[in-house]
Design an enzyme around this catalytic site. Sequence first.
Site, PDB file in Angstrom:
ATOM      1  N   GLY A  65       0.634  -1.076  -0.034  1.00 30.97           N
ATOM      2  CA  GLY A  65      -0.080  -0.046   0.105  1.00 30.97           C
ATOM      3  C   GLY A  65       0.864   1.267  -0.055  1.00 30.97           C
ATOM      4  O   GLY A  65       1.937   1.273   0.142  1.00 30.97           O
ATOM      5  N   GLY A 113       0.293  -5.290   0.400  1.00 31.09           N
ATOM      6  CA  GLY A 113      -0.837  -5.190  -0.255  1.00 31.09           C
ATOM      7  C   GLY A 113      -0.862  -5.873  -1.755  1.00 31.09           C
ATOM      8  O   GLY A 113      -1.946  -6.378  -2.149  1.00 31.09           O
ATOM      9  N   GLU A 136       5.483  -6.125   7.351  1.00 26.82           N
ATOM     10  CA  GLU A 136       4.793  -5.065   8.233  1.00 26.82           C
ATOM     11  C   GLU A 136       5.538  -4.841   9.623  1.00 26.82           C
ATOM     12  O   GLU A 136       5.607  -3.996  10.180  1.00 26.82           O
ATOM     13  CB  GLU A 136       3.546  -5.604   8.634  1.00 26.82           C
ATOM     14  N   ASP A 144      -1.470  -7.896   6.990  1.00 25.36           N
ATOM     15  CA  ASP A 144      -2.964  -7.728   6.948  1.00 25.36           C
ATOM     16  C   ASP A 144      -3.211  -8.123   5.648  1.00 25.36           C
ATOM     17  O   ASP A 144      -2.603  -8.961   5.156  1.00 25.36           O
ATOM     18  CB  ASP A 144      -3.284  -6.211   7.126  1.00 25.36           C
TER      19      ASP A 144
END
Length: 346
Positions: A65, A113, A136, A144
């Site tokens: 992301g 992402g 992350e 995530d």
Amino acid sequence: MTPEVLITTRDGVGWITLNRPRALNALTHAMVRAIDAALTRWEYDDTVRAVVIDGAGERGLCAGGDIRSIHDDARTGGTASPGFWADEYRLNAHIARYPKTYVALMDGLVLGGGVGVSAHGSLRVVTERSRVGMPETGIGLTPDVGGTYLLSRAPGELGTHAALTAAHLSGADAIHCGLADFFVPSDRLADLRAALAVREPREAVRMFAQAPPDSGLAADAAWIDACYSADTVEEILDRLHEAGCSAVAKEIGAKSPTALKVTLRALRTARALPSLEAALTQEYRIACASLTAPDLAEGIRAQIIDKDRDPRWSPATLGEVTPALVDRFFAPPAHGDLSLLTQGNR
């Protein structure tokens, strides 16, 4: 202005190309919305028989992301990122339950992402250039986009190792861990794209698929399983030192102590959750809580903004990360939980 995502239909195939090569095709909120809208449109279009996603440029499908915008949001009150994550996670769930064949060409970097828009698909193709991972913990966050769901279901404790170290997996490792299906040499991708236009997707992929190289993670499974089956991050580090893997322990020790403890609990919990959607709901809680914790902004600053690679984590040690602090990341956000229309299995 050049579109950030190219969306076209040709030969009965919906083509999605992430088109921010200078930013490693990092996902913006607008891109997430555009992809989801296209999938919804094609879902009910009988002229579209399959979907293919790839990335522009030579460096990869997607490096995650747009975390610069998340950094700015975290520093100014965190009002925009929850909306981005909600739409991104809904897209991940949409891909996982998509009724038509969804082909992901996972060449080059596929991180964060990028895993979310590829590894939930029905035909996932890696190459010798693939580097697949959830980085992350290095920026004060927890895997995530369904990453805890996927990694918790990898063989043994390989997913725990990948999550805590933020390792980049090879294409062979990704297949072994269940994040990909087929290995195709990168110099055959152009031929594969041409075949996808005229053949049934699985048939087209099998035309060019080869046996993957040996997985390094599979070869290391014995010591990984022995060390990472521990119940706490501290005990995992102790076992790594005892097993002669101090370099791995040092690598983990450089990550956010809070993110490490939250990640381990998230993985253990996700392993028992009944669906991807349930894991995404848990990940949404964690992401929203991270916005108001100090390590997310600090981790992005150190790794991406200033690039000094010297984050000042708070708390600074694992011992200072109390169970009560970890609990806070699993509580529903004040504005409410993630809303997903379908609570189905992958």
